[in-house]
Design a protein around this motif. Sequence first.
Motif, short mmCIF file in Angstrom:
data_model
loop_
_atom_site.label_atom_id
_atom_site.label_comp_id
_atom_site.label_asym_id
_atom_site.label_seq_id
_atom_site.Cartn_x
_atom_site.Cartn_y
_atom_site.Cartn_z
N SER A 67 0.83 -1.21 0.00
CA SER A 67 0.00 0.00 0.00
C SER A 67 0.87 1.26 0.00
N VAL A 68 2.00 1.23 0.71
CA VAL A 68 2.92 2.38 0.73
C VAL A 68 3.51 2.58 -0.66
N ILE A 69 3.94 1.48 -1.27
CA ILE A 69 4.55 1.54 -2.60
C ILE A 69 3.52 1.99 -3.64
N SER A 70 2.30 1.50 -3.52
CA SER A 70 1.22 1.88 -4.44
C SER A 70 0.97 3.40 -4.36
N GLN A 71 0.89 3.89 -3.13
CA GLN A 71 0.67 5.33 -2.89
C GLN A 71 1.81 6.15 -3.52
N ALA A 72 3.03 5.68 -3.33
CA ALA A 72 4.20 6.42 -3.85
C ALA A 72 4.22 6.44 -5.37
N VAL A 73 3.94 5.29 -5.99
CA VAL A 73 3.97 5.21 -7.46
C VAL A 73 2.86 6.08 -8.06
N LYS A 74 1.68 6.08 -7.42
CA LYS A 74 0.59 6.95 -7.89
C LYS A 74 1.01 8.42 -7.83
N LYS A 75 1.59 8.79 -6.70
CA LYS A 75 2.06 10.18 -6.52
C LYS A 75 3.13 10.51 -7.57
N GLY A 76 4.06 9.57 -7.77
CA GLY A 76 5.12 9.76 -8.76
C GLY A 76 4.57 10.00 -10.15
N LYS A 77 3.55 9.23 -10.49
CA LYS A 77 2.93 9.33 -11.82
C LYS A 77 2.16 10.66 -11.96
N GLU A 78 1.37 10.98 -10.93
CA GLU A 78 0.54 12.20 -10.98
C GLU A 78 1.37 13.48 -10.94
N GLU A 79 2.48 13.44 -10.20
CA GLU A 79 3.25 14.68 -10.00
C GLU A 79 4.51 14.77 -10.86
N GLY A 80 4.62 13.86 -11.83
CA GLY A 80 5.71 13.98 -12.80
C GLY A 80 7.11 13.68 -12.29
N PHE A 81 7.22 12.76 -11.35
CA PHE A 81 8.55 12.33 -10.92
C PHE A 81 9.17 11.46 -12.01
N ASP A 82 10.48 11.53 -12.17
CA ASP A 82 11.16 10.70 -13.18
C ASP A 82 11.31 9.26 -12.69
N ILE A 83 11.65 9.14 -11.40
CA ILE A 83 11.94 7.81 -10.84
C ILE A 83 11.36 7.72 -9.44
N VAL A 84 10.70 6.59 -9.16
CA VAL A 84 10.27 6.28 -7.80
C VAL A 84 11.12 5.11 -7.34
N LEU A 85 11.92 5.33 -6.29
CA LEU A 85 12.76 4.27 -5.73
C LEU A 85 12.03 3.65 -4.55
N CYS A 86 11.70 2.36 -4.67
CA CYS A 86 10.90 1.69 -3.65
C CYS A 86 11.76 0.77 -2.79
N ASP A 87 11.84 1.11 -1.50
CA ASP A 87 12.49 0.22 -0.55
C ASP A 87 11.48 -0.88 -0.22
N THR A 88 11.97 -2.07 0.07
CA THR A 88 11.09 -3.18 0.44
C THR A 88 11.61 -3.81 1.72
N SER A 89 10.77 -4.57 2.39
CA SER A 89 11.19 -5.20 3.65
C SER A 89 12.33 -6.17 3.40
N GLY A 90 13.37 -6.02 4.19
CA GLY A 90 14.48 -6.96 4.11
C GLY A 90 13.97 -8.31 4.57
N ARG A 91 14.29 -9.33 3.82
CA ARG A 91 13.71 -10.62 4.18
C ARG A 91 14.71 -11.72 3.92
N LEU A 92 14.58 -12.75 4.70
CA LEU A 92 15.36 -13.94 4.40
C LEU A 92 14.73 -14.57 3.17
N HIS A 93 15.55 -14.98 2.25
CA HIS A 93 15.03 -15.58 1.02
C HIS A 93 14.27 -16.87 1.30
N THR A 94 14.39 -17.38 2.55
CA THR A 94 13.70 -18.62 2.91
C THR A 94 12.33 -18.36 3.56
#
Length: 199
Positions: A67-94
């Motif tokens: 939901s945070v990433i969705s909100q950011a990408v929408k804002k990026g698209k609407e407000e003309g950002f060139d790049i949205v860099l999305c951090d994600t939860s660090g996770r064990l690959h297992t």
Amino acid sequence: MIVGVNGGGKTTSLGKLANRLKREGAKILLAAGDTFRAAASDQLEIWAERTGCEIVVAEKEKAKASSVISQAVKKGKEEGFDIVLCDTSGRLHTNYSLMEELVACKKVVSKIVNGAPNEILLVLDGTTGLNMLPQAREFNEVVGVTGLILTKLDGSARGGCVVSVVDELGIPVKFVGVGEGVDDLQPFNAEEFVNAIFP
């Protein structure tokens, strides 16, 4: 999207990448999608301040990363950002449920911007050794990694195991982290890397 296990230098790499892209003239928006680790948003907010980038953070505790990433990408698209860099939860690959969350993050991004995310960068800790390969395999299988950021090459770590990752999976190394400073994320140079491994 920036992905990787906890402690690999993911959030720091994202901040340094934001700095580099901003200096190249891009309008950058940061998305604090690491909602699993409480300190990650605070850490990214510091990077946003340092680099003069805008940031989107969770409005409430225990918000879903997607939901945070969705909100950011929408804002990026609407407000003309060139790049949205999305951090994600660090996770064990297992950890299956956390990996599923990554898939959800990728899906919400592609719903908002066709063909996105354009890059999925996997951060690999140069001190990890042979554990890099199973990590890379798993992340690649789950979300399809487009490039690698190799971190922590400022000590005795040489990160030579990344050669196996590139050889097996064909994913290019895009950047290397060589220190703590804001400018210490450099484009990967194969010749310099080999010379550092075999001095």
